[in-house]
Write an enzyme that holds these catalytic residues in place. Sequence first.
Site, PDB file in Angstrom:
ATOM      1  N   ARG A 293       1.043  -4.463  12.437  1.00 47.87           N
ATOM      2  CA  ARG A 293       0.320  -4.760  13.659  1.00 47.87           C
ATOM      3  C   ARG A 293       0.873  -6.062  14.216  1.00 47.87           C
ATOM      4  O   ARG A 293       1.193  -6.981  13.447  1.00 47.87           O
ATOM      5  CB  ARG A 293      -1.185  -4.947  13.377  1.00 47.87           C
ATOM      6  CG  ARG A 293      -1.946  -3.679  13.118  1.00 47.87           C
ATOM      7  CD  ARG A 293      -2.143  -2.867  14.406  1.00 47.87           C
ATOM      8  NE  ARG A 293      -2.898  -1.645  14.166  1.00 47.87           N
ATOM      9  CZ  ARG A 293      -2.351  -0.452  13.959  1.00 47.87           C
ATOM     10  NH1 ARG A 293      -1.048  -0.303  13.946  1.00 47.87           N
ATOM     11  NH2 ARG A 293      -3.111   0.609  13.783  1.00 47.87           N
TER      12      ARG A 293
ATOM     13  N   GLU B 140       0.388  -5.339  23.156  1.00 50.04           N
ATOM     14  CA  GLU B 140       1.048  -4.104  23.598  1.00 50.04           C
ATOM     15  C   GLU B 140       0.344  -3.508  24.816  1.00 50.04           C
ATOM     16  O   GLU B 140      -0.877  -3.563  24.887  1.00 50.04           O
ATOM     17  CB  GLU B 140       1.038  -3.088  22.453  1.00 50.04           C
ATOM     18  CG  GLU B 140       1.862  -3.552  21.273  1.00 50.04           C
ATOM     19  CD  GLU B 140       1.696  -2.659  20.049  1.00 50.04           C
ATOM     20  OE1 GLU B 140       1.159  -1.544  20.169  1.00 50.04           O
ATOM     21  OE2 GLU B 140       2.100  -3.101  18.961  1.00 50.04           O
TER      22      GLU B 140
ATOM     23  N   HIS C 284       6.192   0.753  19.411  1.00 48.65           N
ATOM     24  CA  HIS C 284       5.155   1.257  18.491  1.00 48.65           C
ATOM     25  C   HIS C 284       5.334   2.758  18.231  1.00 48.65           C
ATOM     26  O   HIS C 284       4.464   3.576  18.559  1.00 48.65           O
ATOM     27  CB  HIS C 284       3.751   0.963  19.044  1.00 48.65           C
ATOM     28  CG  HIS C 284       2.681   0.982  17.988  1.00 48.65           C
ATOM     29  ND1 HIS C 284       1.588   0.164  18.002  1.00 48.65           N
ATOM     30  CD2 HIS C 284       2.545   1.730  16.861  1.00 48.65           C
ATOM     31  CE1 HIS C 284       0.819   0.404  16.946  1.00 48.65           C
ATOM     32  NE2 HIS C 284       1.400   1.362  16.244  1.00 48.65           N
TER      33      HIS C 284
ATOM     34  N   GLY D  16       0.848  -1.195   0.000  1.00 50.88           N
ATOM     35  CA  GLY D  16       0.000   0.000   0.000  1.00 50.88           C
ATOM     36  C   GLY D  16       0.883   1.244   0.000  1.00 50.88           C
ATOM     37  O   GLY D  16       2.042   1.201  -0.420  1.00 50.88           O
TER      38      GLY D  16
HETATM   39  C1  8YV Z   1      -0.195   5.147  16.214  1.00 42.96           C
HETATM   40  C2  8YV Z   1      -0.704   3.543  14.236  1.00 42.96           C
HETATM   41  O1  8YV Z   1       0.211   4.172  17.071  1.00 42.96           O
HETATM   42  O2  8YV Z   1      -1.449   4.858  12.453  1.00 42.96           O
HETATM   43  C3  8YV Z   1      -1.529   3.786  13.029  1.00 42.96           C
HETATM   44  O3  8YV Z   1      -2.265   2.886  12.612  1.00 42.96           O
HETATM   45  O4  8YV Z   1      -0.592   2.464  14.692  1.00 42.96           O
HETATM   46  C4  8YV Z   1       0.026   4.687  14.844  1.00 42.96           C
HETATM   47  O5  8YV Z   1       0.372   5.651  13.979  1.00 42.96           O
HETATM   48  C5  8YV Z   1      -1.411   5.736  16.790  1.00 42.96           C
HETATM   49  O6  8YV Z   1      -2.586   5.438  16.125  1.00 42.96           O
HETATM   50  C6  8YV Z   1      -1.312   7.161  17.163  1.00 42.96           C
HETATM   51  O7  8YV Z   1      -2.490   7.650  17.685  1.00 42.96           O
END
Ligand code: 8YV
Length: 323
Positions: free
Chosen positions: A238, A267, A285, A155
């Site tokens: 993920r 996590e 993360h 992607g």
């Molecule tokens: C952040 C993420 O951990 O964009 C995502 O899917 O996993 C990350 O960028 C998070 O969502 C920040 O709020």
Amino acid sequence: MSHVSAARPGPHVLAVAKPSPLLAPRLNATFNVHALDPATLAAIAPQIRGIFASGESKVPAELIKQLPALEIISVMGVGYDGIDVAAAKARGAVVTHTPDVLNDDVADLAIGLMLSTARQLPAADRHVREGHWPQGPMPLARKMSGARVGIVGLGRIGQAIAQRALGFNMTVAYTARSAKPALPWTYLPSAAALAAVSDFLVVITPGGAGTLKLIDAEVLAALGSSSPQKGILINVARGSVVDEAALIDALEQGVIAGAGLDVFENEPQVPERLRALPQVVLTPHIGSATAQTRQAMADLAFDNLQLGLAGQPARTPVPECRL
Ligand code: 8YV
């Protein structure tokens, strides 16, 4: 942020994740923001028109069903595998996320983890810092430039990783749901087939049921067979995409050479067995965690929420919610 229905202006918004400090002041000034609290949810539920969530948040159908006035779920993150999009749509609510603005950061981190594992940068830092250098050099590391990278999920971020890999004269191949003939890289039909020809297998596919434990013992065995040096696994997607127990077994048994991991199954808990392994590099993360990118994500998540609650089209609805 309040736990009870307060007489403040603005639509009522449920924050299922703690809003970033880059966003919280604006959220609180514009909306009536409530923290998710099972003790008070029933009292505020009828008024909730918006949900603020992070990429790691869970918004299951059971929660959505309790919110009859829900219009929008704004995710500050590109991944939305924790959101039950079908249930949101059934309720007439749109789901939005923050794509594109984090492509550079996540791709940069993938390259950083590749270099860190191949060149053993954390161990090299410790070698100097802990005073081992005068006793002798470190063991030789492994060259990254010119090696073969296999990208699982081509992607927007996968393509940004491929572009960077070209700067290292790497050979790029990928697997995805389907081949992308417009792109010049070699398509392989499965993760196992890709792993078998990769020095680095980089996972950057969405999470969710469709990719659950996609990287399993068979894929790891294939990665181990890709060369006498054995391959290295990188995960910036993920934790759910990798069978973590199988990965730990593969690392302990020397099936693969190493791993660079930014995401984990549970996590922020990371298994002790994984933390004990010297051939892995672990980060908490941080794929999108720069001030610049988090600001852009915060701005986009805010705009989506504000537009959605003003009855206007959001800037970046998830694909399933695009008109
Ligand atoms: C952040 C993420 O951990 O964009 C995502 O899917 O996993 C990350 O960028 C998070 O969502 C920040 O709020």
